[in-house]
Design a protein around this motif. Structure first.
Motif, PDB file in Angstrom:
ATOM      1  N   HIS A   1       0.822  -1.207   0.000  1.00  0.00           N
ATOM      2  CA  HIS A   1       0.000   0.000   0.000  1.00  0.00           C
ATOM      3  C   HIS A   1       0.860   1.263   0.000  1.00  0.00           C
ATOM      4  O   HIS A   1       0.705   2.146  -0.828  1.00  0.00           O
ATOM      5  CB  HIS A   1      -0.933   0.004   1.216  1.00  0.00           C
ATOM      6  CG  HIS A   1      -1.760   1.246   1.325  1.00  0.00           C
ATOM      7  ND1 HIS A   1      -3.119   1.234   1.094  1.00  0.00           N
ATOM      8  CD2 HIS A   1      -1.431   2.519   1.604  1.00  0.00           C
ATOM      9  CE1 HIS A   1      -3.566   2.477   1.225  1.00  0.00           C
ATOM     10  NE2 HIS A   1      -2.576   3.269   1.542  1.00  0.00           N
TER      11      HIS A   1
ATOM     12  N   ARG B   1      -9.116   3.164  -5.439  1.00  0.00           N
ATOM     13  CA  ARG B   1      -9.167   2.471  -6.739  1.00  0.00           C
ATOM     14  C   ARG B   1      -7.796   2.351  -7.378  1.00  0.00           C
ATOM     15  O   ARG B   1      -7.447   1.314  -7.936  1.00  0.00           O
ATOM     16  CB  ARG B   1     -10.040   3.249  -7.712  1.00  0.00           C
ATOM     17  CG  ARG B   1     -11.421   3.212  -7.242  1.00  0.00           C
ATOM     18  CD  ARG B   1     -12.527   3.776  -7.280  1.00  0.00           C
ATOM     19  NE  ARG B   1     -13.044   3.472  -5.939  1.00  0.00           N
ATOM     20  CZ  ARG B   1     -14.292   3.239  -5.682  1.00  0.00           C
ATOM     21  NH1 ARG B   1     -15.184   3.245  -6.626  1.00  0.00           N
ATOM     22  NH2 ARG B   1     -14.664   2.973  -4.469  1.00  0.00           N
TER      23      ARG B   1
ATOM     24  N   ALA C   1      -5.863  -0.218  -5.530  1.00  0.00           N
ATOM     25  CA  ALA C   1      -6.360  -1.573  -5.788  1.00  0.00           C
ATOM     26  C   ALA C   1      -5.897  -2.077  -7.149  1.00  0.00           C
ATOM     27  O   ALA C   1      -5.497  -3.237  -7.288  1.00  0.00           O
ATOM     28  CB  ALA C   1      -7.893  -1.589  -5.706  1.00  0.00           C
TER      29      ALA C   1
ATOM     30  N   ASN D   1      -2.210  -2.883  -6.857  1.00  0.00           N
ATOM     31  CA  ASN D   1      -2.005  -4.125  -6.109  1.00  0.00           C
ATOM     32  C   ASN D   1      -2.379  -5.333  -6.942  1.00  0.00           C
ATOM     33  O   ASN D   1      -1.682  -6.340  -6.950  1.00  0.00           O
ATOM     34  CB  ASN D   1      -2.834  -4.115  -4.822  1.00  0.00           C
ATOM     35  CG  ASN D   1      -2.230  -3.200  -3.778  1.00  0.00           C
ATOM     36  OD1 ASN D   1      -1.027  -2.943  -3.792  1.00  0.00           O
ATOM     37  ND2 ASN D   1      -3.066  -2.684  -2.894  1.00  0.00           N
ATOM     38  N   CYS D   2      -3.501  -5.217  -7.635  1.00  0.00           N
ATOM     39  CA  CYS D   2      -3.983  -6.326  -8.456  1.00  0.00           C
ATOM     40  C   CYS D   2      -2.930  -6.747  -9.472  1.00  0.00           C
ATOM     41  O   CYS D   2      -2.584  -7.929  -9.582  1.00  0.00           O
ATOM     42  CB  CYS D   2      -5.277  -5.912  -9.145  1.00  0.00           C
ATOM     43  SG  CYS D   2      -5.819  -7.029 -10.419  1.00  0.00           S
TER      44      CYS D   2
ATOM     45  N   GLU E   1       0.354  -8.250  -7.977  1.00  0.00           N
ATOM     46  CA  GLU E   1       0.321  -9.625  -7.463  1.00  0.00           C
ATOM     47  C   GLU E   1       0.519 -10.667  -8.556  1.00  0.00           C
ATOM     48  O   GLU E   1       0.719 -11.840  -8.270  1.00  0.00           O
ATOM     49  CB  GLU E   1      -1.035  -9.886  -6.774  1.00  0.00           C
ATOM     50  CG  GLU E   1      -1.165  -9.192  -5.428  1.00  0.00           C
ATOM     51  CD  GLU E   1      -2.619  -9.073  -4.983  1.00  0.00           C
ATOM     52  OE1 GLU E   1      -3.500  -9.672  -5.638  1.00  0.00           O
ATOM     53  OE2 GLU E   1      -2.864  -8.366  -3.989  1.00  0.00           O
TER      54      GLU E   1
ATOM     55  N   ARG F   1     -11.270  -8.405 -10.866  1.00  0.00           N
ATOM     56  CA  ARG F   1     -10.485  -8.747  -9.681  1.00  0.00           C
ATOM     57  C   ARG F   1     -10.552  -7.696  -8.585  1.00  0.00           C
ATOM     58  O   ARG F   1     -10.436  -8.019  -7.411  1.00  0.00           O
ATOM     59  CB  ARG F   1      -9.024  -8.972 -10.072  1.00  0.00           C
ATOM     60  CG  ARG F   1      -8.880 -10.255 -10.842  1.00  0.00           C
ATOM     61  CD  ARG F   1      -7.461 -10.471 -11.292  1.00  0.00           C
ATOM     62  NE  ARG F   1      -7.482 -11.549 -12.279  1.00  0.00           N
ATOM     63  CZ  ARG F   1      -6.587 -12.505 -12.356  1.00  0.00           C
ATOM     64  NH1 ARG F   1      -5.589 -12.526 -11.506  1.00  0.00           N
ATOM     65  NH2 ARG F   1      -6.681 -13.449 -13.274  1.00  0.00           N
ATOM     66  N   VAL F   2     -10.668  -6.425  -8.984  1.00  0.00           N
ATOM     67  CA  VAL F   2     -10.663  -5.384  -7.949  1.00  0.00           C
ATOM     68  C   VAL F   2     -12.069  -5.088  -7.423  1.00  0.00           C
ATOM     69  O   VAL F   2     -12.219  -4.522  -6.353  1.00  0.00           O
ATOM     70  CB  VAL F   2     -10.014  -4.066  -8.439  1.00  0.00           C
ATOM     71  CG1 VAL F   2      -8.546  -4.272  -8.758  1.00  0.00           C
ATOM     72  CG2 VAL F   2     -10.753  -3.488  -9.627  1.00  0.00           C
TER      73      VAL F   2
ATOM     74  N   PRO G   1     -14.536  -6.921  -6.035  1.00  0.00           N
ATOM     75  CA  PRO G   1     -14.877  -7.404  -4.692  1.00  0.00           C
ATOM     76  C   PRO G   1     -14.182  -6.612  -3.577  1.00  0.00           C
ATOM     77  O   PRO G   1     -14.792  -6.331  -2.539  1.00  0.00           O
ATOM     78  CB  PRO G   1     -14.391  -8.854  -4.692  1.00  0.00           C
ATOM     79  CG  PRO G   1     -13.936  -9.183  -6.063  1.00  0.00           C
ATOM     80  CD  PRO G   1     -14.027  -7.970  -6.904  1.00  0.00           C
ATOM     81  N   ARG G   2     -12.944  -6.195  -3.784  1.00  0.00           N
ATOM     82  CA  ARG G   2     -12.202  -5.495  -2.740  1.00  0.00           C
ATOM     83  C   ARG G   2     -12.746  -4.098  -2.481  1.00  0.00           C
ATOM     84  O   ARG G   2     -12.548  -3.538  -1.405  1.00  0.00           O
ATOM     85  CB  ARG G   2     -10.730  -5.329  -3.133  1.00  0.00           C
ATOM     86  CG  ARG G   2     -10.053  -6.608  -3.562  1.00  0.00           C
ATOM     87  CD  ARG G   2      -8.556  -6.354  -3.740  1.00  0.00           C
ATOM     88  NE  ARG G   2      -7.970  -7.346  -4.643  1.00  0.00           N
ATOM     89  CZ  ARG G   2      -6.719  -7.327  -5.057  1.00  0.00           C
ATOM     90  NH1 ARG G   2      -5.912  -6.363  -4.647  1.00  0.00           N
ATOM     91  NH2 ARG G   2      -6.264  -8.254  -5.869  1.00  0.00           N
ATOM     92  N   LEU G   3     -13.362  -3.521  -3.491  1.00  0.00           N
ATOM     93  CA  LEU G   3     -13.758  -2.116  -3.390  1.00  0.00           C
ATOM     94  C   LEU G   3     -15.255  -1.933  -3.194  1.00  0.00           C
ATOM     95  O   LEU G   3     -15.708  -0.822  -2.966  1.00  0.00           O
ATOM     96  CB  LEU G   3     -13.346  -1.380  -4.676  1.00  0.00           C
ATOM     97  CG  LEU G   3     -11.855  -1.240  -4.920  1.00  0.00           C
ATOM     98  CD1 LEU G   3     -11.596  -0.813  -6.338  1.00  0.00           C
ATOM     99  CD2 LEU G   3     -11.238  -0.265  -3.931  1.00  0.00           C
TER     100      LEU G   3
END
Ligand SMILES: [Zn+2]
Ligand SMILES: [Zn+2]
Ligand SMILES: [Zn+2]
Ligand SMILES: [Zn+2]
Lengths: 146, 146
Positions: free
Chosen positions: A3, A20, A23, A26-27, A30, A43-44, A46-48
């Motif tokens: 982060h 955003r 995210a 990070n996405c 990874e 992919r992002v 669900p996290r947001l």
DNA sequence: GTACAAATGAAAGTTGTTTTTGTTTATACG
DNA sequence: CGTATAAACAAAAACAACTTTCATTTGTAC
């Protein structure tokens, strides 16, 4: 990409540090493979809670413009993105089957660039170089293109 | 590219020798610059009376698949085509301003390919290499991107 | 906290390319 | 030459990857 690390990158680009943008970074960070904008979106999300597809496109474009992410070329003329931790100038070996991306440390185009300038008298501003094939694993399994 | 020459190329590809295919090949053969599908369409229309845009796309795709024409990469996500008389493996120096294309005789990627194979154990199947900049003339005039 | 520019979502729009379907044409063969 | 056949083509509609617009929300500097 952590982060705080992402935040530092964004601040250095004079971009606001938003959930955003972090995210999306990070996405991609990874993955050791390239992704399409829509794949990043899935992919992002669900996290947001929620994020619009145009926002994903905008963020990827910003990051590509700043050379934080690299565009990967494929024949389906969709845009694919890869976040490479290596910030030196270099190029990629891309697996046609599993999308795995590996660094090629050498660029090797300085000589060619000089030769062009010498022979034609023009000015070289950029270049595209991407090597495609099958990574070691896919090569063993003799997989075909997806 | 002369008529008979085009016909020979088409026959070698097991494609029928049609007026549209010849016209598209002649059109690109007369240029030392790359063209979009739509630009080709506009140029061949008067010579043929009429031709559909999908036909132009189909023909360009056939020719690109057979490596008779080369695809040129640009950041707008349109496809551009260039017919190069040089049939040896080589790459191009492309002017961002006037679309002029010049051959770079050296590929220079054999060494890099071997290095990839040695280090990663994968298999190299193809590569993309394109150098962008300003040709001698545009460089003098200090023109900017179109 | 407040002000303000920047970021975002939702919906609609754009556009380069492809698909579909029915018709025409090049080519091989008698 | 005439004919059969598969390939090529036109026209229209469809498609899909992005992009724009504009009203609302959210970081950030003070
Ligand atoms: Zn692989
Ligand atoms: Zn390079
Ligand atoms: Zn030029
Ligand atoms: Zn090469």
């Amino acid at each position: 990409m952590e982060h705080e690390q992402g935040a530092v990158v964004l601040r250095s680009l004079r971009l606001k540090v938003t959930p955003r943008r972090l995210a999306v970074m990070n996405c991609l960070g990874e993955e050791r493979a390239y992704l399409s904008a829509e794949e990043v979106w899935h992919r992002v999300r669900p996290r947001l809670g929620s994020i619009g597809l145009p926002t994903v496109y905008r963020i990827l474009d910003e990051l590509a413009g700043a050379h934080i992410v690299t565009r990967i070329f494929r024949s389906d003329r969709k845009q694919y993105y890869f976040l490479c931790p290596n910030q030196e100038h270099h190029h990629h070996f891309v697996c046609d089957s599993c999308r795995h991306v590996e660094d090629m440390d050498l660029c090797g185009l300085d000589g060619m660039t000089r030769e062009i300038v010498r022979r034609s008298g023009g000015r070289v501003l950029s270049h595209i170089l991407q090597v495609n094939g099958l990574c070691a694993e896919c090569s063993k399994q003799n997989r075909e293109m997806p």
